[in-house]
Design a protein around this motif. Structure first.
Motif: not given
Length: 374
Positions: A44, A60, A65, A362
């Motif tokens: 991302r 997400e 990220r 993540t």
């Protein structure tokens, strides 16, 4: 008790080694989430100066990220197989991200462009929301009571529908990329995706000349629909397409449990589609069945009905799903970490032999493009 699968022993997914650069808004964010579930390295990217709305936590999961400038983005695209965007053509061109330009700069890249109305046509740059996309795609024409205004489904359904369609299209384009080495543009219209998801509404018009309209939440046929029970609701299918299906089994079920009035269900008129689809028939059947069901839980009704060959299902609450014996036994729920929060997510609706798929935590990476390497 909830059995939760952890990620310590996660095996490689089917998209292991595939890199996806995700520049989507909420409209296309689910696409990247689905590709991450399959093992792709989804990055991302927050471009310097961008003020795009940040998608929700659910979409997400599994995405790294980073913040990058223009040069950093181009470097990332040089290492990626798929780029995801979700704006109209004018907005993309203003940011030098129109698919025609991107795939010219990166010949081996699949650019999946999710947009409200596609990259061409008179509506291509028209503003859109979940409400307007559901209306333009035809879903609102089918949702709600026939004598009232349409009802919008809960939960930004246009983003889920568009994201699922785009993920499938991305996989097909990836097969072509692997076979030929050539990238391409995937032009995904959210409006068309919604229209494609209307079950048989389009076919009814095309094949039968019947224009389907809002039918409301009430039963269309006696014996089929939602019925109250001791701890909530069950869904019963006593007939479908005008055929009585499990009618005899339901009649015996009621009689075996002391509902003597159910003897009337053996009358010839209950074998007639026109009668079963009348309001009087629906009311008469509901009175009998709910008098029986009100003293039983939805699980008791489900188990007993299944044993008798009757199509019946409990209407589950979130708590019911978390405690569901089948889902817990199969390890359906997964514990993942997103933005530092430990969350329980539903698992994937599919499985692959020899690999784990589903929501992922993540990745722990740097907050800049320097933390992403080829």
């Amino acid at each position: 008790m909830v059995v939760i699968m952890h990620e310590e022993d996660v095996e490689r997914g089917p998209l292991d080694g595939v890199r996806v650069v995700d520049l989507t808004t909420s409209l296309g964010a689910y696409t990247g989430r689905l590709l991450s579930d399959l093992g792709a390295d989804v990055v991302r990217v927050d471009l310097d100066g961008d003020r795009l709305p940040r998608p929700g936590v659910f979409t997400e999961a599994g995405k790294a990220r980073v913040t990058a400038g223009r040069a950093g983005l181009e470097d990332l695209l040089g290492t990626a197989q798929i780029l995801l965007t979700s704006e109209g053509p004018a907005a993309l061109r203003a940011r030098d991200l129109h698919p025609e330009d991107v795939v010219r700069r990166h010949l081996g890249l699949v650019h999946v462009s999710v947009s409200p109305y596609g990259l061409t046509g008179p509506y291509a740059d028209r503003p859109a929301s979940d409400l307007t996309l559901l209306a333009a795609g035809g879903l609102l024409a089918l949702a709600g009571d026939p004598d009232r205004e349409p009802v919008r489904p809960w939960g930004e359904q246009s983003t889920v529908i568009a994201g699922a369609h785009a993920a499938v299209a991305a996989l097909l384009a990836l097969l072509t990329l692997e076979a030929t080495g050539r990238g391409q543009v995937v032009d995904l219209s959210a409006q068309e995706a919604v229209a494609h998801s209307l079950e048989n509404a389009v076919q009814c018009l095309d094949l039968e000349g019947v224009l389907r309209n809002r039918a409301g939440s009430g039963p269309l046929e006696a014996g089929t629909g939602l019925f109250r029970c001791a701890d909530g609701w069950i869904y019963l299918v006593g007939g479908l397409g005008g055929r009585p299906l499990a009618w005899s089994a339901i009649t015996e079920w009621l009689l075996d449990n002391g509902i003597t009035e159910a003897e009337a269900l053996r009358d010839e008129r209950w074998g007639e589609r026109s009668w079963r689809r009348s309001p009087d028939a629906a009311t008469e059947f509901r009175s009998m069945f709910e008098r029986f069901a009100v003293h039983r839980t939805k699980d008791e009704l489900y188990e007993d009905g299944q044993r008798r060959g009757i199509s019946i299902a409990p209407v589950a609450t979130p708590a019911d799903l978390l405690a569901n014996p089948q889902l817990t036994e199969r390890g359906f729920f997964r514990e993942v970490t997103v933005d530092g929060r430990d969350l329980v997510f539903p698992g994937p609706p599919y499985r692959f032999a020899g690999s784990r798929v589903g929501p992922r935590s993540t990745p722990d990476r740097s907050g800049t493009d320097e933390g992403i390497t080829a």
